[in-house]
Design an enzyme around this catalytic site. Structure first.
Site: not given
Ligand code: C5P
Length: 242
Positions: A36, A63, A65, A68, A125, A216
């Site tokens: 992503k 991603d 989003k 517009d 979220t 992560r």
């Molecule tokens: O490192 P981690 O597993 O937390 O990364 C989650 C990914 O999903 C990040 O790119 C974050 O921006 C995205 N994301 C999120 N929660 C959301 C929407 C997107 O963690 N509600």
């Protein structure tokens, strides 16, 4: 679940520049995971980083989003389709005409045999009931999520991004083909970090998720490839018992 796809893990390449993103991608296996690219990396590097990831054999979820007027979003999604990305997204709150226009343009401009997937974000979220109230929406976030998921499906899109906590409620009302893409995933034993409401890969699949966005826990691991394979194996087990 009738989606025939054994690659369910999307690794979030949340890096500020291309070299780190590419270095991480080189430690992963495009046969096992997708990747992503989000706003920070894309704003810095543009389509070049997507093309470099494609050259390594990865399918890319762009991603960005988009939100517009219909013409603007449709054109942006069309360019994403021409770039050959696997998936791109918009905000469902842009409404039916915006989503239908985007869908049409993606259909027209997709490259190769597989059309670019077009999904929508329902309610961020980070938003709570009080945030919706401030915007004039007197509704529980989960009810707004369900309403926008219905609008997304009836506008012809392929799915939504949602938290794993919302997945079961959306799955209950949507078709089996409707894709639920869920972040906030933490394999048992991994560091939770700044994520609040988390689920394990197995729990997310049991709740009806189609694709898991994992950052992560994979990119911060000593052996990212092994970590990605471990998440996919947990998914395979959960799919087998669903
Ligand atoms: O490192 P981690 O597993 O937390 O990364 C989650 C990914 O999903 C990040 O790119 C974050 O921006 C995205 N994301 C999120 N929660 C959301 C929407 C997107 O963690 N509600």
């Amino acid at each position: 679940m009738s989606i025939e796809d054994n690659k369910r893990v999307i690794v979030a390449l949340d890096y500020p520049e291309a070299d780190s993103a590419i270095a991480m991608a080189k430690q992963l296996d495009p046969e096992v995971s997708r990747v992503k690219v989000g706003k920070e990396l894309f704003t810095r590097c543009g389509p070049d980083v997507v093309e470099r990831l494609h050259a390594l054999g990865f399918e890319v979820f762009l991603d960005l989003k988009f939100h517009d007027i219909p013409n603007t979003v449709a054109k942006a999604c069309g360019v994403a389709a021409e770039l050959g990305v696997w998936m791109v997204n918009v905000h469902a709150s842009g409404g039916r005409r915006m989503m239908e226009a985007a869908r049409e343009e993606v259909e027209k401009r997709s490259q190769g045999p597989q059309r670019t997937s077009l999904i929508a974000v329902t309610v961020l979220t980070s938003m709570e009931r009080s945030d919706l109230a401030e915007m004039g929406l007197d509704i529980d976030p989960i009810d707004q999520v369900k309403r926008l998921a219905t609008l997304t499906e009836s506008s012809g899109l392929d799915g939504v991004v949602c938290s794993a906590q919302e997945a079961a409620a959306i799955r209950a009302q949507a078709s089996d083909q409707f894709q639920l893409v869920t972040p906030g995933i933490r394999p048992a034993g991994s560091v939770v970090g700044d994520q609040r409401r988390i689920m394990t890969p197995a729990e997310a699949i049991a709740a009806g998720s189609t694709y898991l966005v994992v950052g992560r826990p994979i990119t911060g691991s000593e052996d990212p490839k092994a970590a990605a394979i471990a998440v996919q194996s947990e998914v395979d087990l959960a799919l087998g018992s669903r």
